[in-house]
Design a protein around this motif. Structure first.
Motif, PDB file in Angstrom:
ATOM      1  N   GLU A 262     -28.671  40.626  69.871  1.00 58.48           N
ATOM      2  CA  GLU A 262     -30.065  40.048  69.700  1.00 58.48           C
ATOM      3  C   GLU A 262     -31.324  41.060  69.988  1.00 58.48           C
ATOM      4  OE1 GLU A 262     -29.996  36.065  70.831  1.00 58.48           O
ATOM      5  OE2 GLU A 262     -27.938  35.973  70.518  1.00 58.48           O
ATOM      6  N   GLY A 263     -31.194  42.260  70.594  1.00 53.18           N
ATOM      7  CA  GLY A 263     -32.224  43.138  70.981  1.00 53.18           C
ATOM      8  C   GLY A 263     -33.034  42.439  72.102  1.00 53.18           C
ATOM      9  N   ILE A 264     -32.436  41.584  73.085  1.00 51.41           N
ATOM     10  CA  ILE A 264     -33.173  41.170  74.142  1.00 51.41           C
ATOM     11  C   ILE A 264     -33.530  42.267  75.109  1.00 51.41           C
ATOM     12  CG2 ILE A 264     -32.930  39.448  75.981  1.00 51.41           C
ATOM     13  CD1 ILE A 264     -31.676  37.783  74.175  1.00 51.41           C
ATOM     14  N   THR A 265     -34.469  42.290  75.779  1.00 48.94           N
ATOM     15  CA  THR A 265     -34.773  43.345  76.786  1.00 48.94           C
ATOM     16  C   THR A 265     -34.188  43.009  78.003  1.00 48.94           C
ATOM     17  OG1 THR A 265     -36.870  44.049  75.584  1.00 48.94           O
ATOM     18  CG2 THR A 265     -36.663  44.915  77.774  1.00 48.94           C
ATOM     19  N   TYR A 266     -33.420  43.654  78.817  1.00 51.17           N
ATOM     20  CA  TYR A 266     -32.720  43.526  79.897  1.00 51.17           C
ATOM     21  C   TYR A 266     -33.145  44.484  81.018  1.00 51.17           C
ATOM     22  CZ  TYR A 266     -29.096  46.531  78.282  1.00 51.17           C
ATOM     23  OH  TYR A 266     -28.144  47.642  77.966  1.00 51.17           O
ATOM     24  N   TYR A 267     -32.892  44.302  82.137  1.00 52.71           N
ATOM     25  CA  TYR A 267     -32.974  44.884  83.266  1.00 52.71           C
ATOM     26  C   TYR A 267     -32.100  45.041  84.323  1.00 52.71           C
ATOM     27  CZ  TYR A 267     -37.521  43.883  81.107  1.00 52.71           C
ATOM     28  OH  TYR A 267     -38.636  43.963  80.230  1.00 52.71           O
ATOM     29  N   ALA A 268     -32.128  46.144  85.131  1.00 52.55           N
ATOM     30  CA  ALA A 268     -31.177  46.322  86.277  1.00 52.55           C
ATOM     31  C   ALA A 268     -31.709  45.602  87.511  1.00 52.55           C
ATOM     32  CB  ALA A 268     -30.666  47.702  86.688  1.00 52.55           C
ATOM     33  N   ASP A 269     -32.996  45.224  87.552  1.00 60.90           N
ATOM     34  CA  ASP A 269     -33.544  44.786  88.669  1.00 60.90           C
ATOM     35  C   ASP A 269     -34.514  43.692  88.749  1.00 60.90           C
ATOM     36  OD1 ASP A 269     -35.591  46.771  87.299  1.00 60.90           O
ATOM     37  OD2 ASP A 269     -36.661  46.358  88.923  1.00 60.90           O
ATOM     38  N   PRO A 270     -34.875  42.859  89.419  1.00 60.09           N
ATOM     39  CA  PRO A 270     -35.677  41.687  89.364  1.00 60.09           C
ATOM     40  C   PRO A 270     -37.163  42.076  89.102  1.00 60.09           C
ATOM     41  CG  PRO A 270     -35.180  41.954  91.554  1.00 60.09           C
ATOM     42  CD  PRO A 270     -34.365  43.136  90.726  1.00 60.09           C
ATOM     43  N   HIS A 271     -37.688  43.369  89.246  1.00 62.15           N
ATOM     44  CA  HIS A 271     -38.745  43.603  88.978  1.00 62.15           C
ATOM     45  C   HIS A 271     -39.136  44.102  87.561  1.00 62.15           C
ATOM     46  CE1 HIS A 271     -39.568  42.824  93.341  1.00 62.15           C
ATOM     47  NE2 HIS A 271     -38.453  43.525  93.590  1.00 62.15           N
ATOM     48  N   ARG A 272     -38.135  44.279  86.807  1.00 60.38           N
ATOM     49  CA  ARG A 272     -37.952  44.691  85.510  1.00 60.38           C
ATOM     50  C   ARG A 272     -38.488  46.001  85.173  1.00 60.38           C
ATOM     51  NH1 ARG A 272     -40.197  39.273  84.962  1.00 60.38           N
ATOM     52  NH2 ARG A 272     -42.206  39.762  84.166  1.00 60.38           N
ATOM     53  N   LYS A 273     -38.251  46.975  86.144  1.00 58.73           N
ATOM     54  CA  LYS A 273     -38.849  48.343  86.103  1.00 58.73           C
ATOM     55  C   LYS A 273     -37.484  49.289  85.637  1.00 58.73           C
ATOM     56  CE  LYS A 273     -42.219  47.825  89.896  1.00 58.73           C
ATOM     57  NZ  LYS A 273     -43.072  47.504  88.900  1.00 58.73           N
ATOM     58  N   ILE A 274     -36.409  48.674  85.678  1.00 54.78           N
ATOM     59  CA  ILE A 274     -35.246  49.382  85.274  1.00 54.78           C
ATOM     60  C   ILE A 274     -34.596  48.970  83.806  1.00 54.78           C
ATOM     61  CG2 ILE A 274     -32.903  50.603  85.650  1.00 54.78           C
ATOM     62  CD1 ILE A 274     -33.760  50.257  88.828  1.00 54.78           C
TER      63      ILE A 274
END
Length: 136
Positions: A90-102
């Motif tokens: 679905e092309g949802i942006t995801y992150y490895a960290d809660p601050h959404r930097k990775i």
């Protein structure tokens, strides 16, 4: 800490209300990613039941009434794999960290896997396969 003589009883989270821009859209989004069912509307709420009996009751409210909240879901490896595949499809942006930097990475904290992403109403969602503090 003493309970003041009150008989001990179990305490469980039963449900929480999740403010959303569109209750149906948000409930369908989460249920679709996690392979859950969207329940029938009950009054102003659309429920999504989790495997441990906790219900997220979605309610549509004005945008200015929404404060970003964080919801973390402990999921099996199979559910994680399926949800991760849906997120990618679905092309949802995801992150490895809660601050959404990775961006676009999975973390391997606590001996498991985890990702963060935003729902349609701006709530921070987290999927983890191992509970915090579960070092292996």
């Amino acid at each position: 800490m003493s309970n003041g003589g009150i008989p001990h009883m179990s305490v469980e989270l039963n449900h929480t209300i999740v403010h959303s821009l569109n209750d149906q859209e948000s409930a369908t989004f989460l249920a679709g990613l996690l392979g859950l069912e969207v329940g029938a509307r009950t009054g102003p709420f659309i429920p999504v039941n989790t495997g441990n009996g906790v219900t997220l009751d979605y309610a549509t409210v004005p945008a200015e009434s929404i404060t970003t909240q964080h919801y973390a879901f402990l999921v099996s490896d199979d559910v994680f794999d399926a949800a991760y595949a849906r997120i990618q499809e679905e092309g949802i942006t995801y992150y490895a960290d809660p601050h959404r930097k990775i961006v676009g990475e999975i973390n391997h904290n606590h001996g498991g896997r985890g990702i963060y992403f935003m729902d349609p109403s701006g709530h921070a969602m987290e999927l983890i396969t191992k509970p915090y503090g579960n070092a292996e």
